[in-house]
Design a protein around this motif. Structure first.
Motif, short mmCIF file in Angstrom:
data_model
loop_
_atom_site.label_atom_id
_atom_site.label_comp_id
_atom_site.label_asym_id
_atom_site.label_seq_id
_atom_site.Cartn_x
_atom_site.Cartn_y
_atom_site.Cartn_z
N UNK A 168 49.93 50.26 31.58
CA UNK A 168 50.18 50.81 33.25
C UNK A 168 48.42 50.39 33.89
N UNK A 169 47.38 51.08 33.29
CA UNK A 169 46.72 51.81 33.85
C UNK A 169 45.25 50.15 33.54
N UNK A 170 45.85 49.69 32.29
CA UNK A 170 45.46 48.06 32.11
C UNK A 170 45.83 46.87 33.29
N UNK A 171 47.08 46.72 33.89
CA UNK A 171 47.20 45.85 34.78
C UNK A 171 46.29 46.65 35.76
N UNK A 172 46.13 47.60 35.71
CA UNK A 172 45.25 47.68 36.97
C UNK A 172 44.36 46.92 36.98
N UNK A 173 44.08 47.33 35.58
CA UNK A 173 42.36 46.98 35.63
C UNK A 173 42.49 45.22 36.33
N UNK A 174 43.56 44.96 35.55
CA UNK A 174 43.39 43.39 35.10
C UNK A 174 43.51 42.95 37.29
N UNK A 175 44.63 44.15 37.66
CA UNK A 175 44.33 43.57 39.16
C UNK A 175 42.85 43.70 40.34
N UNK A 176 42.11 44.59 39.26
CA UNK A 176 41.28 45.20 40.23
C UNK A 176 39.68 43.53 39.64
N UNK A 177 40.34 43.39 38.34
CA UNK A 177 39.68 42.20 38.09
C UNK A 177 40.19 40.96 39.17
N UNK A 178 40.91 40.59 39.50
CA UNK A 178 41.52 39.58 39.82
C UNK A 178 41.14 39.46 42.16
N UNK A 179 40.90 40.30 42.44
CA UNK A 179 40.90 41.24 43.83
C UNK A 179 39.17 40.92 43.35
N UNK A 180 38.41 41.54 42.77
CA UNK A 180 37.14 41.78 42.65
C UNK A 180 36.54 40.15 42.61
N UNK A 181 37.38 39.39 41.80
CA UNK A 181 36.30 37.79 41.81
C UNK A 181 36.84 37.03 43.84
N UNK A 182 37.66 37.59 44.58
CA UNK A 182 37.75 37.19 45.29
C UNK A 182 36.47 37.36 46.42
N UNK A 183 36.22 39.23 45.69
CA UNK A 183 34.75 39.82 47.35
C UNK A 183 33.90 38.75 46.40
N UNK A 184 33.77 38.92 45.34
CA UNK A 184 32.61 37.96 45.16
C UNK A 184 32.40 37.03 45.30
N UNK A 185 33.49 35.85 45.73
CA UNK A 185 33.37 34.48 46.22
C UNK A 185 32.86 34.57 47.43
N UNK A 186 33.47 35.39 48.33
CA UNK A 186 33.53 35.79 50.02
C UNK A 186 31.95 36.26 50.21
N UNK A 187 31.30 37.31 49.94
CA UNK A 187 29.71 37.84 49.29
C UNK A 187 29.09 36.38 48.58
#
Length: 398
Positions: free
Chosen positions: A308-327
């Motif tokens: 479950x913690x790894x699933x959360x971390x994968x979602x963190x990576x997904x949203x981080x990619x969106x944020x980095x793109x916007x930055x």
């Protein structure tokens, strides 16, 4: 049947480390351990939060949006058409070209008019700006309360400063009342988000949000039943830290405070990337994967918790990619791009371009730069509309 299923589900091999049984987790007058039945309280508390949210949005957030100048855009309404409405509701909201042609024939309408009808109908279903503002205000209020509640509960706890303390005496770690209420607050909130999913603003990452809510509820519930309370509290505080900056960023965006929105988004990006890609893996993932093995051997709960913690971390990576793109776009362009998760309204610009092309094919050309008096002056000469050109090339005054 139900009794057999219940006995199978609560086998101590699933929930507790090897050598520990439920008999070892018996409560006394002075010692209390987490009980699975306690989680049932989160359901009525979730409905209470939904009621509080409705009252908050109507009595506080909505009037606040008007005072701060948040105005809903006037959307052109689709003309009543039972056949198109039935197709929109039952079949598809964005029909293909072949379907548009077929519907146009059935309704005896031009294809472009049918296409415009669907565009207006989709825009009508999209949430208003005031609705987005109210939702962001509610979540911001909750995240602020939850984050500071977590800090107040954990600031004097040893595992906040020394992560190995998460496993001292595990699983026989007594449940403190403050930790119980903190858990109940968080779990009730995520249940309330699930209950309001059909009514909340739907963004492009709607499916990822569902996965996130499900993983979070399972994670909170399992960590409570298996007495992973200390790890669970760390996870909740880390998540609330960045969310406290996300929601006010949305609020200022809806208010058109561009510079404030951009500044808050940069702060949110830094907090999110550091907390989710650095602190969370070290404080939580490494802790549960490695430090816990110093106390007990792997068992089902260990693998399930880490999954479950790894699933959360994968979602963190997904949203981080969106944020980095916007930055990245912000650094290049100097202005913040619209939220990539948001669903923008469709306009008639494409249709207008098509009309202009058709007129240009018929020999009609439009000029965008004309003077306010609707004539063109050349080299300071008199207006052309006051003169008449003769066949021999001379100009005659009117």
């Amino acid at each position: 049947m139900a009794r057999s299923l219940n006995e199978w589900l609560w086998q101590h091999e699933f929930w507790l480390p090897p050598g520990i049984t439920w008999e070892d987790m018996q409560e006394s007058e002075d010692v209390h351990y987490p009980q699975p039945r306690d989680l049932l309280l989160s359901i009525p508390f979730a409905f209470i939060l939904v009621v509080i949210r409705c009252a908050f949005e109507r009595a506080i957030a909505l009037p606040l949006s008007s005072k701060l100048g948040v105005r809903d855009k006037q959307k052109p309404k689709a003309q009543p058409n039972p056949m198109l409405e039935t197709f929109y509701s039952m079949c598809c909201k964005n029909p293909e070209e072949g379907e548009l042609i077929s519907l146009a024939k059935q309704c005896d309408l031009p294809v472009r008019k049918v296409e415009r009808w669907f565009r207006h109908r989709r825009n009508t279903d999209r949430p208003s700006l005031s609705k987005k503002f109210c939702e962001a205000c509610w979540r911001f209020t909750f995240y602020i309360i939850s984050f500071f509640t977590g800090l107040a509960v954990l600031y004097d706890k040893p595992w906040l400063w020394d992560h190995r303390e998460c496993w001292t005496g595990y699983p026989q770690q007594p449940l403190q009342p403050s930790l119980f209420w903190y858990y109940l607050l968080e779990l009730s909130f995520y249940w309330s988000l699930v209950f309001t999913l059909p009514f909340d603003v739907k963004r492009k990452d709607f499916k990822e949000q569902i996965v996130h809510h499900a993983a979070t509820i399972f994670l909170i519930g399992f960590s409570y039943c298996a007495n992973y309370i200390r790890i669970g509290t760390l996870v909740m505080v880390i998540h609330d830290a960045s969310d406290c900056f996300l929601e006010p960023t949305k609020i200022f965006n809806y208010m058109k405070w561009k510079k404030t929105c951009d500044s808050l988004f940069m702060i949110f990006s830094a907090v999110f990337l550091i907390s989710r890609l650095v602190i969370f893996p070290y404080t939580v993932l490494y802790n549960t994967y490695y430090y816990s093995m110093e106390i007990f051997q792997p068992f089902f709960g260990y693998y399930f918790m880490n999954t479950l913690l790894i699933i959360l971390q994968l979602l963190h990576v997904f949203w981080s990619c969106l944020i980095i793109h916007m930055v990245y776009k912000f650094i290049l362009q100097g202005t913040m791009e619209k939220d990539m998760r948001s669903d923008t309204e469709e306009s008639d610009k494409d249709e207008e371009r098509e009309k202009i092309r058709e007129k240009e094919k018929n020999g009609i050309t439009y000029f965008s730069n004309v003077t306010s008096n609707n004539y063109i002056q050349r080299n300071g000469s008199e207006p052309l509309n006051n003169r008449t050109r003769l066949t021999n090339g001379h100009v005659k005054e009117r």
